[in-house]
Design a protein around this motif. Structure first.
Motif, PDB file in Angstrom:
ATOM      1  N   ARG A 123       0.603  -0.953  -0.166  1.00 48.57           N
ATOM      2  CA  ARG A 123       0.058  -0.082   0.053  1.00 48.57           C
ATOM      3  C   ARG A 123       1.029   1.725  -0.041  1.00 48.57           C
ATOM      4  O   ARG A 123       0.751   2.521  -0.474  1.00 48.57           O
ATOM      5  N   SER A 124       1.748   0.996   0.857  1.00 48.16           N
ATOM      6  CA  SER A 124       2.728   2.511   0.795  1.00 48.16           C
ATOM      7  C   SER A 124       3.758   2.334  -0.699  1.00 48.16           C
ATOM      8  O   SER A 124       3.642   3.571  -1.062  1.00 48.16           O
ATOM      9  N   TYR A 127       1.250   4.464  -3.140  1.00 44.82           N
ATOM     10  CA  TYR A 127       0.886   5.819  -3.553  1.00 44.82           C
ATOM     11  C   TYR A 127       2.262   6.700  -3.641  1.00 44.82           C
ATOM     12  O   TYR A 127       1.923   7.496  -4.597  1.00 44.82           O
ATOM     13  N   ARG A 128       2.996   5.589  -4.141  1.00 46.14           N
ATOM     14  CA  ARG A 128       4.610   6.030  -4.616  1.00 46.14           C
ATOM     15  C   ARG A 128       5.095   5.971  -6.052  1.00 46.14           C
ATOM     16  O   ARG A 128       5.946   6.240  -6.801  1.00 46.14           O
ATOM     17  N   ASP A 165      -9.141   1.807   1.602  1.00 47.05           N
ATOM     18  CA  ASP A 165      -7.440   2.172   0.683  1.00 47.05           C
ATOM     19  C   ASP A 165      -7.537   2.178  -0.638  1.00 47.05           C
ATOM     20  O   ASP A 165      -7.091   3.128  -1.327  1.00 47.05           O
ATOM     21  N   ASP A 168      -9.001   5.667  -1.521  1.00 46.61           N
ATOM     22  CA  ASP A 168      -8.245   6.874  -1.179  1.00 46.61           C
ATOM     23  C   ASP A 168      -7.050   6.605  -2.338  1.00 46.61           C
ATOM     24  O   ASP A 168      -6.102   7.514  -2.935  1.00 46.61           O
ATOM     25  N   LEU A 169      -6.352   5.357  -2.416  1.00 47.93           N
ATOM     26  CA  LEU A 169      -5.270   5.452  -3.212  1.00 47.93           C
ATOM     27  C   LEU A 169      -5.639   5.382  -4.258  1.00 47.93           C
ATOM     28  O   LEU A 169      -5.469   6.373  -5.708  1.00 47.93           O
ATOM     29  N   SER A 172      -6.017   9.554  -5.710  1.00 43.24           N
ATOM     30  CA  SER A 172      -4.841   9.880  -5.363  1.00 43.24           C
ATOM     31  C   SER A 172      -4.241   9.890  -6.090  1.00 43.24           C
ATOM     32  O   SER A 172      -3.253  10.999  -6.322  1.00 43.24           O
ATOM     33  N   LYS A 173      -4.204   8.932  -6.997  1.00 49.35           N
ATOM     34  CA  LYS A 173      -3.368   8.455  -8.188  1.00 49.35           C
ATOM     35  C   LYS A 173      -3.677   8.517  -9.128  1.00 49.35           C
ATOM     36  O   LYS A 173      -3.280   8.907 -10.437  1.00 49.35           O
TER      37      LYS A 173
END
Length: 322
Positions: A123-124, A127-128, A165, A168-169, A172-173
């Motif tokens: 998950r982290s 986000y990248r 989750d 949100d991903l 945001s992406k």
């Protein structure tokens, strides 16, 4: 002394033998207000008789798979990952099959805490990522991990949160209309490496449990190998990155290995494109299909046999691996 419960003679004790037995059996209890004993489930004499409130039947809580929760989150019958129609749950048909492929490939001997670490680390990394296709595919992998943990360990901690989750991903992406442009090969390569979270015996980080098994076979067989290397083809063609490269004569001449681990529409299209490139340029290739890794011993024999055959055919090297 009179028994504090029934009033019968109890000698020097507060309860007679009969009432003490009832106490030990949990059939009588002491009133917190007056200190006298009374039958369990009945009011003490110091209290007024009241009609007990009806006992509500226990609520049966059913474990809901993660793929059934997104509809509750979105409420509009669309896929939580790609936005396509998903009338029967939170995933469309293609995303569901991709999620299922990921889940089936997980090691059934994994520990619960290892899978949870895998979830939070992935998950982290999502986000990248900058490539939205990687984001969507790995969101399906998050869902697969959550379902796997729920089914294998009866642990719903990930299924309780995975839909939020992913929401949100994706929010945001997801690129804006004016930002939609062709992603560079360098960006794709960097995002691909962010998927590599499973560690092998020789310290490589790969993308899945089957790839761990294959990499460990190469290591334990003392076969020098490189994970994810670009295949030398014409620059005017789309780039091809192999899963493994086995050098035979030098770092540019060797044998390539591909593990075909998915069955989604996009994956199969990319698989055919890569196979066509290998064939067009007559590049030695070993293909490992989706479930071949399950018979580890047979796969090890086959890899060594094909390496020897291809090393002799393409480079004139006999008994490349003994």
């Amino acid at each position: 002394m009179a028994c504090n419960c029934c009033g019968a003679e109890s000698g020097k004790f507060f309860l007679c033998f009969k009432c003490k037995t009832l106490k030990d059996e949990g059939k009588i209890e002491k009133c917190a207000e007056c200190g006298k004993w009374h039958k369990v489930g009945e009011p003490c004499a110091c209290k007024k008789e009241t009609t007990p409130a009806p006992i509500k039947p226990a609520t049966v809580v059913k474990t809901v798979p993660a793929e059934k929760t997104a509809k509750h989150v979105l409420g509009n019958g669309t896929c939580i990952v790609c936005g396509e129609a998903a009338p029967n749950g939170y995933l469309c048909r293609d995303c569901y099959y991709e999620m299922r492929d990921y889940k089936e490939a997980f090691d059934k001997n994994s520990k619960s805490f290892d899978m949870k670490d895998y979830y939070y680390n992935l998950r982290s990394n999502i986000y990248r990522m900058k490539t939205f296709d990687f984001v969507k595919s790995n969101c399906n992998k998050l869902m697969a991990i959550a379902n796997f943990v729920s089914e294998m360990f009866r642990d719903s901690s990930l299924t309780d949160r995975v839909a939020n989750d992913i929401n949100d991903l994706i929010a945001s992406k997801k690129p804006k209309e004016e930002e939609k442009e062709k992603v560079s090969e360098e960006t794709i390569s960097k995002d691909s490496h962010k998927e590599e979270l499973r560690r092998t015996c020789d310290g490589h980080y790969v993308k899945s449990d089957p790839e761990v098994i294959i990499d460990d076979i190469l290591y334990n067989s003392r076969i020098v190998h490189c994970y994810e290397k670009k295949v030398p083809i014409d620059s005017d063609e789309p780039a091809v990155t192999c899963d493994w490269f086995i050098p035979v004569t030098d770092g540019r001449h060797g044998i390539y290995i591909e593990y075909w681990g998915m069955n989604t529409k996009d994956y199969l299209a990319n698989k055919e494109r890569k196979k066509a490139s290998y064939k067009k340029h007559d590049i030695p290739l070993i293909e490992i299909e989706k479930d071949d890794y399950r018979d580890r011993q047979n796969l090890e024999y086959r890899i060594i046999d094909e390496l020897n055959h291809l090393a002799e055919k393409y480079y004139g090297v006999r008994n490349f691996q003994k």
